[in-house]
Design an enzyme around this catalytic site. Structure first.
Site, PDB file in Angstrom:
ATOM      1  N   CYS A   1     -12.745 -97.927 -15.042  1.00 52.39           N
ATOM      2  CA  CYS A   1     -12.724 -99.691 -14.401  1.00 52.39           C
ATOM      3  C   CYS A   1     -13.490-100.252 -14.575  1.00 52.39           C
ATOM      4  O   CYS A   1     -14.542-100.140 -14.530  1.00 52.39           O
ATOM      5  CB  CYS A   1     -12.247 -98.840 -12.598  1.00 52.39           C
ATOM      6  SG  CYS A   1     -11.796-100.064 -12.063  1.00 52.39           S
TER       7      CYS A   1
ATOM      8  N   HIS B   1     -13.066 -93.814 -10.037  1.00 47.00           N
ATOM      9  CA  HIS B   1     -14.044 -94.112  -8.857  1.00 47.00           C
ATOM     10  C   HIS B   1     -13.183 -94.628  -7.407  1.00 47.00           C
ATOM     11  O   HIS B   1     -11.805 -94.909  -7.728  1.00 47.00           O
ATOM     12  CB  HIS B   1     -14.927 -95.080  -8.677  1.00 47.00           C
ATOM     13  CG  HIS B   1     -13.993 -96.959  -8.571  1.00 47.00           C
ATOM     14  ND1 HIS B   1     -14.420 -97.505  -7.754  1.00 47.00           N
ATOM     15  CD2 HIS B   1     -13.269 -97.064  -9.616  1.00 47.00           C
ATOM     16  CE1 HIS B   1     -13.121 -98.595  -8.174  1.00 47.00           C
ATOM     17  NE2 HIS B   1     -13.499 -98.865  -9.448  1.00 47.00           N
TER      18      HIS B   1
HETATM   19 CO    CO Z   1     -11.678 -99.737  -9.812  1.00 46.16          CO
END
Ligand code: CO
Length: 209
Positions: A42, A98
């Site tokens: 990410c 995450h």
């Molecule tokens: Co993220």
């Protein structure tokens, strides 16, 4: 603040620190990179690939986007995977999501965020595939965390469904695809145990003959 002097100062200190440990570090790196890992993670500032696994420049090839999504037709991500697999010959591809991912949360909320909603649609696809399991969680935070995990699992599958990875397996190139999730509240990685290392482990609908 036109020149962001403090960042250049940081850079000078950082480069000096590394050279103090190994005077030839940058000279050696400038000649070639041979990372064993491709990291797909990410874009969140709290999930920096190298730092989390305590690795130096040159050790991980990195692609990051919002919510670590691997879209079948995303030329950016596919080009990274192709270069990593065919040229760098990485041995491992790690999809790392995450907990607390803003992209996943936005997908669950289903409110209007403009253009990015079209990207988040891919996470809503994940929700749709697993809606029964997600909706079975009574706690809102648990639903959110579960979707963060399921998103990793589905993106691992998407990596395995690329022609690039399947062709590598067809020619016997050693390559494993892993799914991990990171806790931004404790700094700890968790393995989702979806490691895939060959064509036989890919669903028949997406398997190259
Ligand atoms: Co993220």
């Amino acid at each position: 603040m036109r020149v962001l002097k403090h960042l250049f100062d940081n850079n000078q200190r950082w480069a000096a620190r590394i050279k103090a440990q190994d005077p030839n570090f940058f000279t050696k790196l400038s000649r070639q990179q041979s990372p064993e890992y491709l990291w797909i993670g990410c874009a969140d500032s709290r999930v920096p690939a190298n730092e989390i696994v305590d690795m130096m420049p040159g050790e991980i090839f990195v692609h990051r986007n919002i919510a670590n999504v691997v879209v079948h037709t995303d030329l950016n991500c596919l080009s990274v995977i192709q270069y990593a697999v065919e040229v760098l010959k990485v041995k491992h591809i790690i999809v790392c999501g995450h907990y607390g991912c803003g992209g996943v949360k936005a997908a669950l909320e289903n409110t209007d965020h403009g253009l990015i909603d079209n990207w988040l649609r891919h996470i809503q696809d994940v929700y749709r595939y697993h809606q029964a399991a997600v909706d079975a969680e009574s706690d809102e935070n648990k639903r959110f965390n579960l979707l963060c995990e399921l998103n990793v699992v589905e993106q691992v599958a998407n990596v395995c469904h690329t022609t690039i990875v399947q062709n590598a397996w067809k020619t016997g190139q050693p390559l494993s695809v892993h799914g991990w999730i990171y806790g931004i509240d404790d700094g700890i990685l968790k393995d989702m145990n979806v490691c895939t290392s060959g064509l036989a482990e890919v669903s028949a609908t997406h398997r190259l003959r």
